[in-house]
Write an enzyme that holds these catalytic residues in place. Structure first.
Site, PDB file in Angstrom:
ATOM      1  N   ASN A  83       0.805  -1.214   0.000  1.00  0.00           N
ATOM      2  CA  ASN A  83       0.000   0.000   0.000  1.00  0.00           C
ATOM      3  C   ASN A  83       0.841   1.269   0.000  1.00  0.00           C
ATOM      4  O   ASN A  83       2.062   1.221   0.095  1.00  0.00           O
ATOM      5  CB  ASN A  83      -0.973  -0.028   1.186  1.00  0.00           C
ATOM      6  CG  ASN A  83      -2.350   0.446   0.791  1.00  0.00           C
ATOM      7  OD1 ASN A  83      -2.485   1.396   0.031  1.00  0.00           O
ATOM      8  ND2 ASN A  83      -3.369  -0.214   1.298  1.00  0.00           N
ATOM      9  N   HIS A 114      24.348   1.722   8.532  1.00  0.00           N
ATOM     10  CA  HIS A 114      25.542   2.069   9.300  1.00  0.00           C
ATOM     11  C   HIS A 114      25.876   0.868  10.159  1.00  0.00           C
ATOM     12  O   HIS A 114      25.030   0.038  10.441  1.00  0.00           O
ATOM     13  CB  HIS A 114      25.291   3.288  10.188  1.00  0.00           C
ATOM     14  CG  HIS A 114      24.839   4.480   9.415  1.00  0.00           C
ATOM     15  ND1 HIS A 114      25.666   5.198   8.605  1.00  0.00           N
ATOM     16  CD2 HIS A 114      23.620   5.053   9.303  1.00  0.00           C
ATOM     17  CE1 HIS A 114      24.981   6.181   8.033  1.00  0.00           C
ATOM     18  NE2 HIS A 114      23.726   6.111   8.438  1.00  0.00           N
ATOM     19  N   LYS A 159      12.622  -9.091  16.040  1.00  0.00           N
ATOM     20  CA  LYS A 159      12.890 -10.520  16.245  1.00  0.00           C
ATOM     21  C   LYS A 159      11.916 -11.333  15.404  1.00  0.00           C
ATOM     22  O   LYS A 159      10.846 -10.855  15.036  1.00  0.00           O
ATOM     23  CB  LYS A 159      12.723 -10.880  17.719  1.00  0.00           C
ATOM     24  CG  LYS A 159      13.755 -10.213  18.605  1.00  0.00           C
ATOM     25  CD  LYS A 159      13.601 -10.633  20.035  1.00  0.00           C
ATOM     26  CE  LYS A 159      14.666  -9.910  20.860  1.00  0.00           C
ATOM     27  NZ  LYS A 159      14.507 -10.064  22.265  1.00  0.00           N
ATOM     28  N   LYS A 176      -0.793 -13.098  20.639  1.00  0.00           N
ATOM     29  CA  LYS A 176      -1.733 -14.201  20.486  1.00  0.00           C
ATOM     30  C   LYS A 176      -1.159 -15.211  19.498  1.00  0.00           C
ATOM     31  O   LYS A 176      -0.436 -14.839  18.582  1.00  0.00           O
ATOM     32  CB  LYS A 176      -3.069 -13.644  19.969  1.00  0.00           C
ATOM     33  CG  LYS A 176      -4.195 -14.622  19.938  1.00  0.00           C
ATOM     34  CD  LYS A 176      -5.497 -13.939  19.523  1.00  0.00           C
ATOM     35  CE  LYS A 176      -6.632 -14.939  19.513  1.00  0.00           C
ATOM     36  NZ  LYS A 176      -7.883 -14.348  19.104  1.00  0.00           N
TER      37      LYS A 176
END
Length: 183
Positions: A83, A114, A159, A176
């Site tokens: 989008n 960097h 992560k 969940k």
């Protein structure tokens, strides 16, 4: 309006996006059928970088793709849409699966650009099939998002995200499991 509830204007808009998609193909190394582009899309690409798009992909206006090294590869799977104002920054690999919904203002990257001494500045980022990424989310380098996962709006994903999980927050945390979503 015809029997399907679509007006001439709807068909004209669809046709315009197909034409833009045909013109946009020149910027790609490989492209499936029926690419639709809904306005200006930026592509900044190193000479030997690879940009690959599957079938029936939709790129909305003001999206950006930045392939910033000769080794860069961006792959977008079939039936995925990206989008408005979303950007993908790549130096090695950003792979997005099939049937993904990427909302507006999302950033996906495989690099920090960097480097802090002793760290790796670039790691592949992989988004599985059927993933929904909410608006204004950021997907950082080295992340793998599992099949069917949902990233809530405004999340920063640093992560890996398990398959069929909902994550939210800054940094994103598991909210969940066993979620299902539909387009």
């Amino acid at each position: 309006m015809n029997k399907s509830g679509r007006s001439f204007k709807d068909y004209a808009k669809f046709g315009y996006r197909i034409i833009l998609g045909l013109l946009f193909r020149r910027k790609l190394d490989k492209c499936g059928k029926l690419l639709r582009v809904g306005g200006k899309v930026t592509v900044s690409k190193a000479r030997h970088a690879k940009f690959i798009i599957g079938d029936k992909v939709i790129l909305h206006r003001n999206t950006g793709f930045f392939l910033d090294s000769d080794e860069a590869v961006i792959e977008i799977g079939d039936h995925t849409f990206i989008n408005r104002r979303s950007e993908i920054m790549c130096k090695k690999l950003v792979k997005i699966g099939r049937n993904c919904a990427i909302s507006w203002d999302v950033s996906i990257m495989d690099t920090d650009y960097h480097c802090i001494e002793g760290s790796t500045p670039t790691k592949p980022t992989v988004i599985g099939d059927n993933v929904w990424i909410g608006n204004k989310s950021i997907i950082l380098k080295g992340v793998t998002i599992g099949t069917g996962a949902v990233v809530a709006a405004g999340s920063v994903v640093s992560k890996d995200v398990p398959a069929y999980a909902l994550v939210a927050g800054v940094p994103a945390k598991l909210v969940k499991t066993n979620v299902r979503w539909t387009k």
